[in-house]
Structure formats: structure tokens, C-alpha cells
Design a protein around this motif. Structure first.
Motif, PDB file in Angstrom:
ATOM      1  N   SER A  45      -0.770   5.645   2.968  1.00  0.00           N
ATOM      2  CA  SER A  45      -1.599   4.987   3.568  1.00  0.00           C
ATOM      3  C   SER A  45      -2.109   3.479   2.860  1.00  0.00           C
ATOM      4  O   SER A  45      -2.657   2.807   3.424  1.00  0.00           O
ATOM      5  CB  SER A  45      -2.883   5.582   4.034  1.00  0.00           C
ATOM      6  N   SER A  46      -2.014   3.609   1.567  1.00  0.00           N
ATOM      7  CA  SER A  46      -2.311   2.510   0.678  1.00  0.00           C
ATOM      8  C   SER A  46      -1.655   2.445  -0.561  1.00  0.00           C
ATOM      9  O   SER A  46      -0.593   3.591  -0.958  1.00  0.00           O
ATOM     10  CB  SER A  46      -3.893   2.601   0.522  1.00  0.00           C
ATOM     11  N   GLY A  47      -1.736   1.394  -1.430  1.00  0.00           N
ATOM     12  CA  GLY A  47      -1.282   1.413  -2.746  1.00  0.00           C
ATOM     13  C   GLY A  47       0.330   1.582  -2.931  1.00  0.00           C
ATOM     14  O   GLY A  47       1.106   0.974  -1.938  1.00  0.00           O
ATOM     15  N   ILE A  48       0.668   2.234  -3.753  1.00  0.00           N
ATOM     16  CA  ILE A  48       1.835   2.276  -4.284  1.00  0.00           C
ATOM     17  C   ILE A  48       2.689   3.168  -2.993  1.00  0.00           C
ATOM     18  O   ILE A  48       3.905   2.613  -2.664  1.00  0.00           O
ATOM     19  CB  ILE A  48       2.371   3.058  -5.549  1.00  0.00           C
ATOM     20  N   GLY A  49       2.342   4.124  -2.314  1.00  0.00           N
ATOM     21  CA  GLY A  49       2.881   4.646  -1.478  1.00  0.00           C
ATOM     22  C   GLY A  49       3.037   4.012  -0.111  1.00  0.00           C
ATOM     23  O   GLY A  49       4.309   3.807   0.368  1.00  0.00           O
ATOM     24  N   LYS A  50       2.218   3.096   0.141  1.00  0.00           N
ATOM     25  CA  LYS A  50       2.135   2.053   1.399  1.00  0.00           C
ATOM     26  C   LYS A  50       3.579   1.269   1.143  1.00  0.00           C
ATOM     27  O   LYS A  50       4.171   0.876   1.934  1.00  0.00           O
ATOM     28  CB  LYS A  50       1.081   1.262   1.423  1.00  0.00           C
ATOM     29  N   SER A  51       3.334   0.525  -0.078  1.00  0.00           N
ATOM     30  CA  SER A  51       4.285  -0.627  -0.634  1.00  0.00           C
ATOM     31  C   SER A  51       5.892   0.389  -0.430  1.00  0.00           C
ATOM     32  O   SER A  51       6.887  -0.799   0.099  1.00  0.00           O
ATOM     33  CB  SER A  51       4.196  -0.749  -2.085  1.00  0.00           C
ATOM     34  N   ILE A  52       5.880   1.561  -1.081  1.00  0.00           N
ATOM     35  CA  ILE A  52       7.160   2.113  -0.995  1.00  0.00           C
ATOM     36  C   ILE A  52       7.921   2.307   0.299  1.00  0.00           C
ATOM     37  O   ILE A  52       8.939   1.916   0.794  1.00  0.00           O
ATOM     38  CB  ILE A  52       7.412   3.400  -1.488  1.00  0.00           C
ATOM     39  N   GLY A  53       6.832   2.672   1.230  1.00  0.00           N
ATOM     40  CA  GLY A  53       7.147   3.071   2.672  1.00  0.00           C
ATOM     41  C   GLY A  53       7.801   1.793   3.343  1.00  0.00           C
ATOM     42  O   GLY A  53       8.798   1.776   4.305  1.00  0.00           O
ATOM     43  N   GLU A  54       7.109   0.752   3.100  1.00  0.00           N
ATOM     44  CA  GLU A  54       7.025  -0.667   4.020  1.00  0.00           C
ATOM     45  C   GLU A  54       8.724  -1.153   3.383  1.00  0.00           C
ATOM     46  O   GLU A  54       9.255  -1.605   4.135  1.00  0.00           O
ATOM     47  CB  GLU A  54       6.071  -1.451   3.843  1.00  0.00           C
ATOM     48  N   PHE A  55       8.844  -1.032   2.077  1.00  0.00           N
ATOM     49  CA  PHE A  55       9.925  -1.593   1.542  1.00  0.00           C
ATOM     50  C   PHE A  55      11.281  -0.779   2.076  1.00  0.00           C
ATOM     51  O   PHE A  55      12.183  -1.435   2.502  1.00  0.00           O
ATOM     52  CB  PHE A  55       9.903  -1.641   0.164  1.00  0.00           C
ATOM     53  N   LEU A  56      10.924   0.709   1.880  1.00  0.00           N
ATOM     54  CA  LEU A  56      12.147   1.104   2.381  1.00  0.00           C
ATOM     55  C   LEU A  56      12.493   1.065   4.149  1.00  0.00           C
ATOM     56  O   LEU A  56      13.598   1.195   4.595  1.00  0.00           O
ATOM     57  CB  LEU A  56      11.991   2.800   2.292  1.00  0.00           C
ATOM     58  N   ARG A  85      15.968   1.715  -6.006  1.00  0.00           N
ATOM     59  CA  ARG A  85      17.174   1.694  -6.889  1.00  0.00           C
ATOM     60  C   ARG A  85      17.506   2.999  -7.324  1.00  0.00           C
ATOM     61  O   ARG A  85      18.725   3.420  -7.352  1.00  0.00           O
ATOM     62  CB  ARG A  85      16.909   0.591  -8.035  1.00  0.00           C
ATOM     63  N   VAL A  86      16.543   3.735  -7.512  1.00  0.00           N
ATOM     64  CA  VAL A  86      16.695   5.201  -8.060  1.00  0.00           C
ATOM     65  C   VAL A  86      17.093   6.043  -6.990  1.00  0.00           C
ATOM     66  O   VAL A  86      17.896   6.817  -7.107  1.00  0.00           O
ATOM     67  CB  VAL A  86      15.306   5.834  -8.627  1.00  0.00           C
ATOM     68  N   MET A  87      16.828   5.827  -5.852  1.00  0.00           N
ATOM     69  CA  MET A  87      17.288   6.484  -4.490  1.00  0.00           C
ATOM     70  C   MET A  87      19.025   6.405  -4.275  1.00  0.00           C
ATOM     71  O   MET A  87      19.512   7.030  -3.766  1.00  0.00           O
ATOM     72  CB  MET A  87      16.664   5.984  -3.481  1.00  0.00           C
ATOM     73  N   GLN A  88      19.416   4.970  -4.696  1.00  0.00           N
ATOM     74  CA  GLN A  88      20.928   4.939  -4.646  1.00  0.00           C
ATOM     75  C   GLN A  88      21.763   5.532  -5.637  1.00  0.00           C
ATOM     76  O   GLN A  88      23.088   5.750  -5.675  1.00  0.00           O
ATOM     77  CB  GLN A  88      21.121   3.485  -4.914  1.00  0.00           C
ATOM     78  N   LYS A  89      21.317   6.281  -6.732  1.00  0.00           N
ATOM     79  CA  LYS A  89      21.819   6.884  -7.834  1.00  0.00           C
ATOM     80  C   LYS A  89      22.328   8.386  -7.424  1.00  0.00           C
ATOM     81  O   LYS A  89      21.369   9.064  -6.847  1.00  0.00           O
ATOM     82  CB  LYS A  89      20.808   7.068  -9.118  1.00  0.00           C
ATOM     83  N   ILE A 141      16.584  12.083 -15.709  1.00  0.00           N
ATOM     84  CA  ILE A 141      15.299  12.832 -15.314  1.00  0.00           C
ATOM     85  C   ILE A 141      13.968  12.059 -15.383  1.00  0.00           C
ATOM     86  O   ILE A 141      13.063  12.363 -14.632  1.00  0.00           O
ATOM     87  CB  ILE A 141      14.867  13.913 -16.655  1.00  0.00           C
ATOM     88  N   HIS A 142      13.796  11.051 -16.244  1.00  0.00           N
ATOM     89  CA  HIS A 142      12.673  10.165 -16.204  1.00  0.00           C
ATOM     90  C   HIS A 142      13.092   8.604 -16.261  1.00  0.00           C
ATOM     91  O   HIS A 142      13.630   8.304 -16.870  1.00  0.00           O
ATOM     92  CB  HIS A 142      11.754  10.402 -17.666  1.00  0.00           C
ATOM     93  N   TYR A 143      12.114   8.100 -15.394  1.00  0.00           N
ATOM     94  CA  TYR A 143      11.876   6.607 -15.077  1.00  0.00           C
ATOM     95  C   TYR A 143      10.460   5.995 -15.448  1.00  0.00           C
ATOM     96  O   TYR A 143       9.656   6.752 -15.044  1.00  0.00           O
ATOM     97  CB  TYR A 143      12.837   6.082 -13.652  1.00  0.00           C
ATOM     98  N   LYS A 144      10.506   5.165 -15.875  1.00  0.00           N
ATOM     99  CA  LYS A 144       9.185   4.297 -16.334  1.00  0.00           C
ATOM    100  C   LYS A 144       9.108   3.003 -15.771  1.00  0.00           C
ATOM    101  O   LYS A 144      10.204   2.080 -15.708  1.00  0.00           O
ATOM    102  CB  LYS A 144       8.895   4.273 -17.634  1.00  0.00           C
ATOM    103  N   VAL A 145       8.235   2.607 -15.155  1.00  0.00           N
ATOM    104  CA  VAL A 145       7.827   1.183 -14.538  1.00  0.00           C
ATOM    105  C   VAL A 145       6.661   0.689 -15.029  1.00  0.00           C
ATOM    106  O   VAL A 145       5.460   1.345 -14.675  1.00  0.00           O
ATOM    107  CB  VAL A 145       7.840   1.315 -12.940  1.00  0.00           C
ATOM    108  N   GLY A 146       6.441  -0.486 -15.617  1.00  0.00           N
ATOM    109  CA  GLY A 146       5.138  -0.925 -16.070  1.00  0.00           C
ATOM    110  C   GLY A 146       5.437  -2.264 -17.077  1.00  0.00           C
ATOM    111  O   GLY A 146       6.697  -2.614 -17.250  1.00  0.00           O
ATOM    112  N   GLU A 147       4.516  -2.694 -17.668  1.00  0.00           N
ATOM    113  CA  GLU A 147       4.536  -3.862 -18.530  1.00  0.00           C
ATOM    114  C   GLU A 147       5.383  -3.086 -19.756  1.00  0.00           C
ATOM    115  O   GLU A 147       5.234  -1.954 -19.995  1.00  0.00           O
ATOM    116  CB  GLU A 147       3.247  -3.882 -19.072  1.00  0.00           C
TER     117      GLU A 147
END
Length: 267
Positions: free
Chosen positions: A11-22, A224-228, A233-239
């Protein structure tokens, strides 16, 4: 045929962004929240789901399966933050955040696995946190919930590989979301021996979130991960510095790394 995605905490934040993009990429997207405000919003079809309640999870998963016949992807994103001196956080709050961030994710995984096993295919992505790679001062309980999910994923993915079901973690750093407003804050007590340090660290944490990156970056990474076919095992996203801090933990002696964290948090 369009693939079906179930995203918890959409409903908000990261989950909302993922849903709308997918959705923009052609996926059928179901998002959950405890009390959805919309049946559908920006391409996300909402279902009620409380990750702390097994019956609620079962009902939501059944609703999606009845509508679509399958769940191709589960993205475990629902979670809550918690801050405070560990000594002063009430036991019930510690249990509540573990019930949401850790046990909640496990419950949802258990609910979707039978259908994925039947279809001999599926992909589960657990949204963890870079904080789960290190014990952060005044965020120790949050770090513990996310670290536990990271380690459990390592074991889980080996157990379900025989069923052609994939599983991985995607760990975000600081993103501009409302997690700071929604997290449990142990109060800064006037008579607390932690008052000065905790108050300053809390202000610094909120500043990091306010200045965080756009959640759309997480959405694109998850896509991008979903296409693999054979995800790691681990992916990191950030600065860059946030991701580099994980590498440093493996390189530096423990006490050096501890001093580095204390300097960062001005402790």
C-alpha cells in the motif's frame, strides 16, 4: 500468458513502487495490506492480509489462486521498523516486530509453497535490509529480524530447489519511504542513561530515510532479479557506501568495524 505476482505490504513505500512498476511491465499484480483502502489502485489489485494471522494469509492466498489459478512470484515486503536501546524496548514490542518481519514472512512462504510445488515452478523474493548484515546501535532488534530472514533464506532455497522453486533476498539501504513514521520508537526518556546517544542517533536515522533514494530503484532491481533463471542468494540496493560497508565487515577486524560504526553514529 501474464505472470501473477503477490506482494505483501504493497500500500505504500517500496511495496507500492514494486507493484506499480511490475504492472507497467505486464504482470498481474496483487498487493496486500491489513485494511486495503482500494480494490484496485494504479494497477495493483488489493487483498486483505495480516502477516501475523495464519487464517488471514490463507484466505488471501486462496483468493488470488481462485482468481488466477497460480501465483508465479511472491515478494515478501511487509515489515515494520523498531528503534531504541535494547534494554529499554518492551518485550512485547520485540516480539511484535519479529512476528511481522520474520515469522510473518515465513507464514506467507508456507502458504504459497504448496501451489508452487504443484505447478513445479515459482520464485520467492524476500525484501530484507542492509541493516540485516550488521548489528546497528539502537536498531539492533530490526537488524536481528532482517538478518534472521537472510539466513533462513539461505537454508530455505536449498530445500525447495528440488521443486524448481527459486528464492532470494533483496536488501535495500535507506530509501525515502514512510517507514520512519510507522516504526516503533522507544521513547527518549529524560532519566535514561541512553538519552543523549539515542536521541542523536534517532535524529540521524530519520535524516538518512528522509534523504534516501527513490523506491523506484528498488522496483527496477526486483524486476531485473525476477528475470534471472538462476538467481544468487543475496542482492543489495543502496548507496555505494552502504553496500561497501558490508564488504568491510568481512575484511576488517571486528573491533575496527565496531569503531567505524560508532564513529559514523557519533557514539
Amino acid at each position: 500468458m501474464a505472470k501473477t505476482v503477490l506482494i505483501t505490504g504493497a500500500s505504500s513505500g517500496i511495496g507500492k513502487s514494486i507493484g506499480e512498476f511490475l504492472h507497467s511491465k505486464g504482470y498481474i499484480v496483487y498487493g496486500t495490506s491489513r485494511k486495503p483502502k482500494h480494490k484496485e489502485h494504479n494497477g495493483i489489485r488489493f487483498v486483505a492480509l495480516d502477516v501475523t494471522c495464519a487464517e488471514s494469509i490463507k484466505a488471501a492466498v486462496t483468493e488470488v489462486l481462485d482468481a488466477e489459478g497460480k501465483i508465479d512470484y511472491l515478494i515478501n515486503n511487509a515489515g515494520m521498523g523498531i528503534t531504541g536501546p535494547i534494554e529499554e524496548i518492551p518485550d512485547e514490542e520485540i516480539q511484535r516486530v519479529f512476528n511481522t518481519n520474520y515469522f510473518g514472512a515465513i507464514r506467507v512462504i508456507k502458504a504459497v509453497l504448496p501451489s508452487m510445488r504443484t505447478q513445479q515452478e515459482g520464485f520467492i523474493i524476500n525484501i530484507t535490509s542492509i541493516a540485516g548484515y550488521m548489528g546497528l546501535p539502537y536498531r539492533g532488534i530490526y537488524s536481528a529480524t532482517k538478518g534472521a530472514l537472510e539466513l533462513t533464506t539461505e537454508a530455505f532455497r536449498m530445500e525447495i530447489k528440488q521443486f524448481n522453486i527459486r528464492m532470494t533476498n533483496v536488501a535495500p539501504g535507506d530509501f525515502a519511504t514512510n517507514i520512519a513514521a510507522g516504526r516503533y520508537h522507544a521513547p527518549v526518556k529524560e532519566n535514561s542513561p541512553y538519552k543523549k546517544q539515542y536521541g542523536a542517533t534517532l535524529a540521524l536515522m530519520d535524516e538518512h530515510v528522509d534523504e534516501g533514494q527513490d523506491p523506484l530503484l528498488m522496483a527496477k532491481k526486483v524486476y531485473r532479479v525476477m528475470q534471472k533463471k538462476n538467481p544468487t542468494i543475496h542482492y543489495k540496493v543502496g548507496e555505494w557506501l552502504q553496500k561497501f560497508s558490508i564488504a568491510l565487515k568481512h575484511i576488517l577486524p571486528d573491533k575496527w568495524y565496531e569503531r567505524m560504526l560508532m564513529k559514523h553514529y557519533k557514539l
